[in-house]
Motif scaffolding. Sequence first.
Motif, mmCIF file in Angstrom:
data_model
loop_
_atom_site.group_PDB
_atom_site.id
_atom_site.type_symbol
_atom_site.label_atom_id
_atom_site.label_comp_id
_atom_site.label_asym_id
_atom_site.label_seq_id
_atom_site.Cartn_x
_atom_site.Cartn_y
_atom_site.Cartn_z
ATOM 1 N N MET A 101 0.813 -1.201 0.000
ATOM 2 C CA MET A 101 0.000 0.000 0.000
ATOM 3 C C MET A 101 0.858 1.267 0.000
ATOM 4 N N VAL A 102 1.998 1.216 0.716
ATOM 5 C CA VAL A 102 2.859 2.394 0.775
ATOM 6 C C VAL A 102 3.454 2.700 -0.603
ATOM 7 N N LEU A 103 3.738 1.660 -1.388
ATOM 8 C CA LEU A 103 4.285 1.893 -2.734
ATOM 9 C C LEU A 103 3.255 2.576 -3.631
ATOM 10 N N LEU A 104 1.999 2.209 -3.483
ATOM 11 C CA LEU A 104 0.941 2.866 -4.259
ATOM 12 C C LEU A 104 0.810 4.338 -3.850
ATOM 13 N N LYS A 105 0.848 4.612 -2.545
ATOM 14 C CA LYS A 105 0.798 6.001 -2.079
ATOM 15 C C LYS A 105 1.998 6.786 -2.584
ATOM 16 N N LEU A 106 3.163 6.162 -2.561
ATOM 17 C CA LEU A 106 4.383 6.802 -3.058
ATOM 18 C C LEU A 106 4.258 7.096 -4.546
ATOM 19 N N PHE A 107 3.761 6.109 -5.294
ATOM 20 C CA PHE A 107 3.573 6.302 -6.737
ATOM 21 C C PHE A 107 2.593 7.444 -7.003
ATOM 22 N N LEU A 108 1.440 7.415 -6.362
ATOM 23 C CA LEU A 108 0.419 8.432 -6.614
ATOM 24 C C LEU A 108 0.891 9.828 -6.198
ATOM 25 N N SER A 109 1.592 9.910 -5.074
ATOM 26 C CA SER A 109 2.090 11.204 -4.617
ATOM 27 C C SER A 109 3.079 11.799 -5.607
ATOM 28 N N TYR A 110 4.062 11.022 -6.011
ATOM 29 C CA TYR A 110 5.071 11.545 -6.934
ATOM 30 C C TYR A 110 4.539 11.696 -8.352
ATOM 31 N N PHE A 111 3.573 10.871 -8.740
ATOM 32 C CA PHE A 111 2.948 11.061 -10.050
ATOM 33 C C PHE A 111 2.230 12.410 -10.078
ATOM 34 N N LYS A 112 1.505 12.720 -9.011
ATOM 35 C CA LYS A 112 0.801 14.007 -8.908
ATOM 36 C C LYS A 112 1.796 15.168 -8.908
ATOM 37 N N ILE A 113 2.886 15.027 -8.179
ATOM 38 C CA ILE A 113 3.923 16.066 -8.156
ATOM 39 C C ILE A 113 4.467 16.275 -9.565
ATOM 40 N N GLY A 114 4.787 15.193 -10.249
ATOM 41 C CA GLY A 114 5.311 15.293 -11.608
ATOM 42 C C GLY A 114 4.298 15.841 -12.599
ATOM 43 N N LEU A 115 3.041 15.534 -12.395
ATOM 44 C CA LEU A 115 2.001 15.953 -13.328
ATOM 45 C C LEU A 115 1.656 17.435 -13.205
ATOM 46 N N PHE A 116 1.637 17.959 -11.995
ATOM 47 C CA PHE A 116 1.162 19.323 -11.786
ATOM 48 C C PHE A 116 2.259 20.337 -11.504
ATOM 49 N N SER A 117 3.495 19.957 -11.630
ATOM 50 C CA SER A 117 4.601 20.876 -11.362
ATOM 51 C C SER A 117 5.212 21.352 -12.664
ATOM 52 N N PHE A 118 5.163 22.653 -12.866
ATOM 53 C CA PHE A 118 5.773 23.267 -14.031
ATOM 54 C C PHE A 118 6.965 24.088 -13.561
ATOM 55 N N GLY A 119 8.018 24.125 -14.358
ATOM 56 C CA GLY A 119 9.135 24.996 -14.047
ATOM 57 C C GLY A 119 10.311 24.304 -13.411
ATOM 58 N N GLY A 120 10.323 22.989 -13.374
ATOM 59 C CA GLY A 120 11.484 22.289 -12.862
ATOM 60 C C GLY A 120 11.420 21.999 -11.379
ATOM 61 N N GLY A 121 12.548 21.509 -10.879
ATOM 62 C CA GLY A 121 12.622 21.014 -9.512
ATOM 63 C C GLY A 121 12.278 22.021 -8.443
ATOM 64 N N LEU A 122 12.786 23.252 -8.561
ATOM 65 C CA LEU A 122 12.506 24.240 -7.522
ATOM 66 C C LEU A 122 11.024 24.591 -7.476
ATOM 67 N N ALA A 123 10.383 24.614 -8.627
ATOM 68 C CA ALA A 123 8.955 24.908 -8.647
ATOM 69 C C ALA A 123 8.143 23.753 -8.055
ATOM 70 N N MET A 124 8.710 22.567 -8.002
ATOM 71 C CA MET A 124 8.024 21.412 -7.432
ATOM 72 C C MET A 124 8.029 21.416 -5.911
ATOM 73 N N LEU A 125 8.921 22.196 -5.307
ATOM 74 C CA LEU A 125 9.102 22.106 -3.860
ATOM 75 C C LEU A 125 7.827 22.325 -3.045
ATOM 76 N N PRO A 126 6.972 23.289 -3.380
ATOM 77 C CA PRO A 126 5.732 23.407 -2.591
ATOM 78 C C PRO A 126 4.849 22.156 -2.686
ATOM 79 N N PHE A 127 4.820 21.538 -3.859
ATOM 80 C CA PHE A 127 4.031 20.304 -4.013
ATOM 81 C C PHE A 127 4.656 19.164 -3.209
ATOM 82 N N ILE A 128 5.979 19.074 -3.269
ATOM 83 C CA ILE A 128 6.682 18.028 -2.526
ATOM 84 C C ILE A 128 6.449 18.221 -1.032
ATOM 85 N N GLN A 129 6.554 19.459 -0.564
ATOM 86 C CA GLN A 129 6.329 19.756 0.849
ATOM 87 C C GLN A 129 4.921 19.328 1.270
ATOM 88 N N GLU A 130 3.925 19.686 0.465
ATOM 89 C CA GLU A 130 2.544 19.343 0.808
ATOM 90 C C GLU A 130 2.351 17.834 0.889
#
Length: 172
Positions: free
Chosen positions: A1-30
Amino acid sequence: MVLLKLFLSYFKIGLFSFGGGLAMLPFIQEELIEKHGWINPAEFVDMLAISQVTPGPIAINAATFLGFKINGVLGSAVATFSVIFPSFIIIVTIAHFLERFKHSKYVKWVFDGIRPVVLGLIGSALYLVGKQSLSDIKGILIAIAMFYLVGIRKINPMICIVGAGIAGVLLY
């Protein structure tokens, strides 16, 4: 179950983050701190520091780091794959249609609208990291010195990172 949560969390981060790694930080933090509690704010800043000094994009390095922390090598693989998979899908799709729509005023307007959002996300990341990292005068002085050396004097960032590490050892 944790792998599915990990997949979904990072998939969402990758899908909705524009502008590269630094722009992803608020999504990663959340996702990592607020939603799942996988790491605390201090660990988040440590993860960013490690992700910045290792070769490769910060978002991928952070995903690999956290994935390993959560579920070992398999967690690293799942988190890393899931953060890059949305970009892969988007780039392949855009490449397929770009030639047809590259002169569209609507496409231009979309990108004109996204640019300020990216700047805002990077500013948010700066605030988050600054709040955690600049807790005393020593940290503030190191940050000012690094900004001056890299941003104004154009000194090689790797030299500055090593120097900041030495300063941290000496000052702390």
